[in-house]
Design an enzyme around this catalytic site. Sequence first.
Site, PDB file in Angstrom:
ATOM      1  N   LYS A  33       0.847  -1.190   0.000  1.00 57.40           N
ATOM      2  CA  LYS A  33       0.000   0.000   0.000  1.00 57.40           C
ATOM      3  C   LYS A  33       0.885   1.243   0.000  1.00 57.40           C
ATOM      4  O   LYS A  33       1.775   1.371   0.838  1.00 57.40           O
ATOM      5  CB  LYS A  33      -0.901   0.018   1.236  1.00 57.40           C
ATOM      6  CG  LYS A  33      -1.765   1.274   1.331  1.00 57.40           C
ATOM      7  CD  LYS A  33      -2.775   1.174   2.456  1.00 57.40           C
ATOM      8  CE  LYS A  33      -2.291   1.734   3.770  1.00 57.40           C
ATOM      9  NZ  LYS A  33      -2.163   3.205   3.807  1.00 57.40           N
ATOM     10  N   ASP A  60      -3.471   4.442  -1.795  1.00 59.49           N
ATOM     11  CA  ASP A  60      -4.424   4.890  -0.770  1.00 59.49           C
ATOM     12  C   ASP A  60      -4.407   6.408  -0.658  1.00 59.49           C
ATOM     13  O   ASP A  60      -3.744   6.967   0.211  1.00 59.49           O
ATOM     14  CB  ASP A  60      -3.990   4.221   0.556  1.00 59.49           C
ATOM     15  CG  ASP A  60      -4.878   4.569   1.730  1.00 59.49           C
ATOM     16  OD1 ASP A  60      -6.014   5.023   1.516  1.00 59.49           O
ATOM     17  OD2 ASP A  60      -4.418   4.378   2.876  1.00 59.49           O
ATOM     18  N   LYS A  62      -7.476   8.293  -0.976  1.00 54.88           N
ATOM     19  CA  LYS A  62      -8.778   8.696  -0.410  1.00 54.88           C
ATOM     20  C   LYS A  62      -9.319   9.975  -1.055  1.00 54.88           C
ATOM     21  O   LYS A  62      -9.523  10.994  -0.378  1.00 54.88           O
ATOM     22  CB  LYS A  62      -8.659   8.890   1.101  1.00 54.88           C
ATOM     23  CG  LYS A  62      -8.198   7.649   1.863  1.00 54.88           C
ATOM     24  CD  LYS A  62      -8.253   7.881   3.358  1.00 54.88           C
ATOM     25  CE  LYS A  62      -7.812   6.697   4.169  1.00 54.88           C
ATOM     26  NZ  LYS A  62      -6.354   6.455   4.161  1.00 54.88           N
ATOM     27  N   ASP A  65     -13.776  15.034  -3.774  1.00 57.20           N
ATOM     28  CA  ASP A  65     -13.901  16.360  -4.400  1.00 57.20           C
ATOM     29  C   ASP A  65     -15.167  16.317  -5.256  1.00 57.20           C
ATOM     30  O   ASP A  65     -15.912  15.343  -5.194  1.00 57.20           O
ATOM     31  CB  ASP A  65     -12.640  16.662  -5.242  1.00 57.20           C
ATOM     32  CG  ASP A  65     -12.368  18.158  -5.361  1.00 57.20           C
ATOM     33  OD1 ASP A  65     -13.349  18.928  -5.548  1.00 57.20           O
ATOM     34  OD2 ASP A  65     -11.199  18.570  -5.293  1.00 57.20           O
ATOM     35  N   THR A 120     -11.416   5.495  10.970  1.00 58.37           N
ATOM     36  CA  THR A 120     -11.441   4.943  12.337  1.00 58.37           C
ATOM     37  C   THR A 120     -11.046   5.993  13.375  1.00 58.37           C
ATOM     38  O   THR A 120     -11.272   5.801  14.556  1.00 58.37           O
ATOM     39  CB  THR A 120     -10.514   3.718  12.448  1.00 58.37           C
ATOM     40  OG1 THR A 120      -9.286   4.031  11.808  1.00 58.37           O
ATOM     41  CG2 THR A 120     -11.123   2.500  11.789  1.00 58.37           C
ATOM     42  N   ARG A 212       3.207  -1.115  10.782  1.00 62.62           N
ATOM     43  CA  ARG A 212       4.305  -1.198  11.752  1.00 62.62           C
ATOM     44  C   ARG A 212       4.661  -2.591  12.283  1.00 62.62           C
ATOM     45  O   ARG A 212       5.856  -2.865  12.468  1.00 62.62           O
ATOM     46  CB  ARG A 212       4.039  -0.209  12.897  1.00 62.62           C
ATOM     47  CG  ARG A 212       4.278   1.233  12.451  1.00 62.62           C
ATOM     48  CD  ARG A 212       3.585   2.227  13.325  1.00 62.62           C
ATOM     49  NE  ARG A 212       2.130   2.152  13.187  1.00 62.62           N
ATOM     50  CZ  ARG A 212       1.285   2.948  13.838  1.00 62.62           C
ATOM     51  NH1 ARG A 212       1.744   3.853  14.686  1.00 62.62           N
ATOM     52  NH2 ARG A 212      -0.002   2.839  13.633  1.00 62.62           N
TER      53      ARG A 212
END
Length: 234
Positions: A33, A60, A62, A65, A120, A212
Amino acid sequence: MNKGDVIIALDFPDAGAVYAFLDRFDEEKPYVKVGMELFYAEGPQILREIKARGHSIFLDLKLHDIPNTVLSAMRSLSRLEVDMTNVHAAGTMDMMKAALEGLTRPDGSRAKLLAVTQLTSTSQEKMRRELLISATMEETVAHYAKNAKDAGLDGVVCSPLEARLVKDACGEAFQTVTPGIRFADSAADDQARVMTPEKARLGGSDFIVVGRPITRAEDPVAMYRRCVREFLNK
Ligand code: C5P
């Protein structure tokens, strides 16, 4: 879309750090990603290079508009050979349909398109107080997912805790891609609600995004393999 895969979040500041990380993998070519940090630092060239090394890419960014702008932006992305990308469901169904149109190449092929439901980081309290959304988080996620499905998208990015809800609302074929994954014995970092790879699979996640726990591990390749074993149950 391949059913089931582990996607590594390449949250690195520059191309050098990315290549040093990817060079550690010699047997497998993980799905990766690329997010805003890396894309805005390095531009489209980083995607060409990662692609040339044989990885599938989830870009990614997002997008959110007016429909015409998103259509044109997606048209640009359609030339970069990414495998999966995304928009915010909050941009409306017209915007999602425009995104799909822009992403479709002249030969009819296109990358998978996902919608972000509620980030989230947005709590029920923030939705109510700041966004004036009085529906519950679950209602909002299910409704946004249905909008995405009706607009023709392939799935959503959501919390692994919401994957079952999305499947119940939109059917098993509608894909769920879920970050917020941690091993039972690893640190949660800044993720508030986490799930293990195995529980994510059992909960209805089709793809998990892991950053991570793999990228900061002493032995990232071993951690990636462990993640694949736990998620794919093999
Ligand atoms: O390091 P970690 O496994 O927490 O990385 C998760 C990745 O998924 C990051 O790139 C993060 O931006 C992304 N993400 C997330 N939660 C969302 C959407 C995206 O953690 N709701």
